[in-house]
Scaffold this motif. Structure first.
Motif, short mmCIF file in Angstrom:
data_model
loop_
_atom_site.label_atom_id
_atom_site.label_comp_id
_atom_site.label_asym_id
_atom_site.label_seq_id
_atom_site.Cartn_x
_atom_site.Cartn_y
_atom_site.Cartn_z
N LEU A 152 0.83 -1.20 0.00
CA LEU A 152 0.00 0.00 0.00
C LEU A 152 0.87 1.26 0.00
CD1 LEU A 152 -2.65 -1.09 2.64
CD2 LEU A 152 -3.18 -0.47 0.27
N VAL A 153 0.40 2.28 -0.67
CA VAL A 153 1.12 3.55 -0.66
C VAL A 153 1.19 4.06 0.77
CG1 VAL A 153 -0.96 4.97 -1.00
CG2 VAL A 153 1.25 5.78 -1.84
N GLU A 154 2.27 4.77 1.09
CA GLU A 154 2.45 5.26 2.45
C GLU A 154 1.54 6.45 2.73
OE1 GLU A 154 6.53 6.12 3.06
OE2 GLU A 154 7.19 4.04 2.86
N ARG A 155 1.05 6.50 3.95
CA ARG A 155 0.24 7.64 4.37
C ARG A 155 1.14 8.87 4.47
NH1 ARG A 155 -2.80 6.84 9.92
NH2 ARG A 155 -4.27 5.70 8.61
N PRO A 156 0.71 10.02 3.95
CA PRO A 156 1.54 11.22 4.01
C PRO A 156 1.85 11.62 5.45
CG PRO A 156 -0.28 11.51 2.48
CD PRO A 156 -0.55 10.25 3.22
N LYS A 157 3.00 12.19 5.64
CA LYS A 157 3.37 12.65 6.97
C LYS A 157 2.43 13.77 7.42
CE LYS A 157 8.28 11.46 6.62
NZ LYS A 157 9.68 11.98 6.67
N GLY A 158 2.02 13.72 8.65
CA GLY A 158 1.13 14.74 9.18
C GLY A 158 -0.33 14.54 8.85
N ALA A 159 -0.64 13.48 8.06
CA ALA A 159 -2.04 13.22 7.70
C ALA A 159 -2.79 12.66 8.91
CB ALA A 159 -2.12 12.25 6.54
N GLY A 160 -4.04 13.01 9.02
CA GLY A 160 -4.86 12.50 10.11
C GLY A 160 -5.61 11.25 9.70
N GLU A 161 -6.44 10.74 10.59
CA GLU A 161 -7.22 9.55 10.29
C GLU A 161 -8.36 9.90 9.33
OE1 GLU A 161 -8.62 7.72 13.83
OE2 GLU A 161 -6.69 6.82 14.33
N GLY A 162 -8.68 8.96 8.48
CA GLY A 162 -9.79 9.17 7.56
C GLY A 162 -11.10 8.74 8.19
N ALA A 163 -12.15 8.76 7.39
CA ALA A 163 -13.47 8.36 7.88
C ALA A 163 -13.49 6.90 8.29
CB ALA A 163 -14.51 8.62 6.79
N TYR A 164 -12.65 6.09 7.60
CA TYR A 164 -12.53 4.68 7.94
C TYR A 164 -11.12 4.51 8.49
CZ TYR A 164 -12.32 -0.41 7.26
OH TYR A 164 -12.17 -1.77 7.44
N ALA A 165 -10.96 4.58 9.81
CA ALA A 165 -9.65 4.65 10.44
C ALA A 165 -8.85 3.37 10.22
CB ALA A 165 -9.80 4.91 11.94
N THR A 166 -7.59 3.53 9.85
CA THR A 166 -6.67 2.39 9.70
C THR A 166 -5.33 2.76 10.33
OG1 THR A 166 -5.83 3.17 7.56
CG2 THR A 166 -7.74 1.69 7.53
N ASP A 167 -4.50 1.77 10.53
CA ASP A 167 -3.15 2.02 11.02
C ASP A 167 -2.34 2.73 9.94
OD1 ASP A 167 -3.76 0.76 13.38
OD2 ASP A 167 -3.01 -1.21 12.71
N ASP A 168 -1.19 3.25 10.33
CA ASP A 168 -0.32 3.93 9.38
C ASP A 168 0.13 3.02 8.25
OD1 ASP A 168 -0.52 6.26 10.77
OD2 ASP A 168 1.40 6.08 11.80
N GLU A 169 0.22 1.71 8.52
CA GLU A 169 0.66 0.76 7.49
C GLU A 169 -0.50 0.01 6.85
OE1 GLU A 169 3.54 -1.74 9.29
OE2 GLU A 169 5.04 -0.17 9.48
#
Length: 252
Positions: free
Chosen positions: A91-108
């Protein structure tokens, strides 16, 4: 009784037909006899010749090239190793400083079960049955929020593909439904063959809620289908969805 004036004229015609037919038969018979005679002569000539020696069945042993053989591919280079490992790591990496989305997942990212994935369809029961029939194997998802109003979700869905190329089929289904929404702009995703990205410039309207703009991307590689969804209360630029889709496909 035949008319005497007609009878004499008819007789010569019949005679000519009979003669022509007999001549044809004689010519045909002569041709057959000639063919048989030629074949017999060919056999006699071959019988008088010395038998031709056949080449030896054994082949010469080739000398093995000196030096080391090619190095095996590393896990990073061998795509089969990558796709058989932890799908979440693709999976593409979550951008630095990004918050949780509507469907929360771990950073990885996280795993999505078959039931969870089917629940995102408008008819989950039917989708569940279809996914089972289409050899759903597993799915991974990562989400995040950015700019205070934007939600991003990226999914990788892998199929067993023992009976059919399901990943390509689901990507094509994504193209169809994206076009069906209408009022959108679309672009090919470089390096994907037929992958497509879409920006819908007319927001979804619902009483009591802000207008919701959306963008999506669909592509596939091997046995994995990629799905990207972006929602925002403001129009979504082409660059946003295209850059994300390209970065995700590069990891596959």
């Amino acid at each position: 009784m035949a008319d005497p004036a007609v009878a004499p004229a008819a007789a010569p015609v019949a005679a000519r037909v009979r003669r022509r037919g007999r001549t044809t038969l004689l010519i045909a018979a002569a041709a057959v006899l000639g063919t048989l005679a030629g074949t017999c002569a060919g056999y006699l000539i071959q019988a008088d010749r010395e038998p031709t020696r056949l080449p030896s069945l054994s082949q010469p042993v080739l000398a093995q090239a000196k030096g080391k053989g090619p190095e095996p591919l590393s896990a990073a280079q061998d795509r089969q190793v990558k796709v058989e490992g932890d799908l979440r790591k693709l999976l593409v990496e979550r951008p630095k400083g990004a918050g949780e989305g509507a469907y929360a997942t771990d950073d990885e990212g996280e795993w999505m079960s078959l039931a969870e994935y089917a629940s995102w369809y408008t008819e989950p029961d039917g989708a569940f049955r279809d996914l089972v029939g289409d050899e759903f194997r597993r799915a991974a998802v990562i989400t995040w929020g950015e700019s205070g109003t934007r939600d991003v979700e990226v999914r990788l869905v892998q199929y067993r593909q023992e009976e059919q190329a399901a990943a390509a089929g689901y990507a094509e289904s994504g193209y169809y439904w994206a076009d069906d929404l209408g009022a959108n702009h679309s672009w090919s995703i470089p390096g994907t063959g037929d992958g497509m990205a879409y920006v819908h410039d007319e927001p979804q309207q619902r009483a009591g809620y802000q207008p919701l703009y959306s963008a999506q991307a669909h592509a596939w590689r091997g046995d994995i289908a990629m799905e990207i969804w972006i929602y925002d209360t403001k129009p979504i630029p082409k660059k946003t969805i295209m850059d994300l889709a390209e970065r995700q496909m590069e990891r596959l």
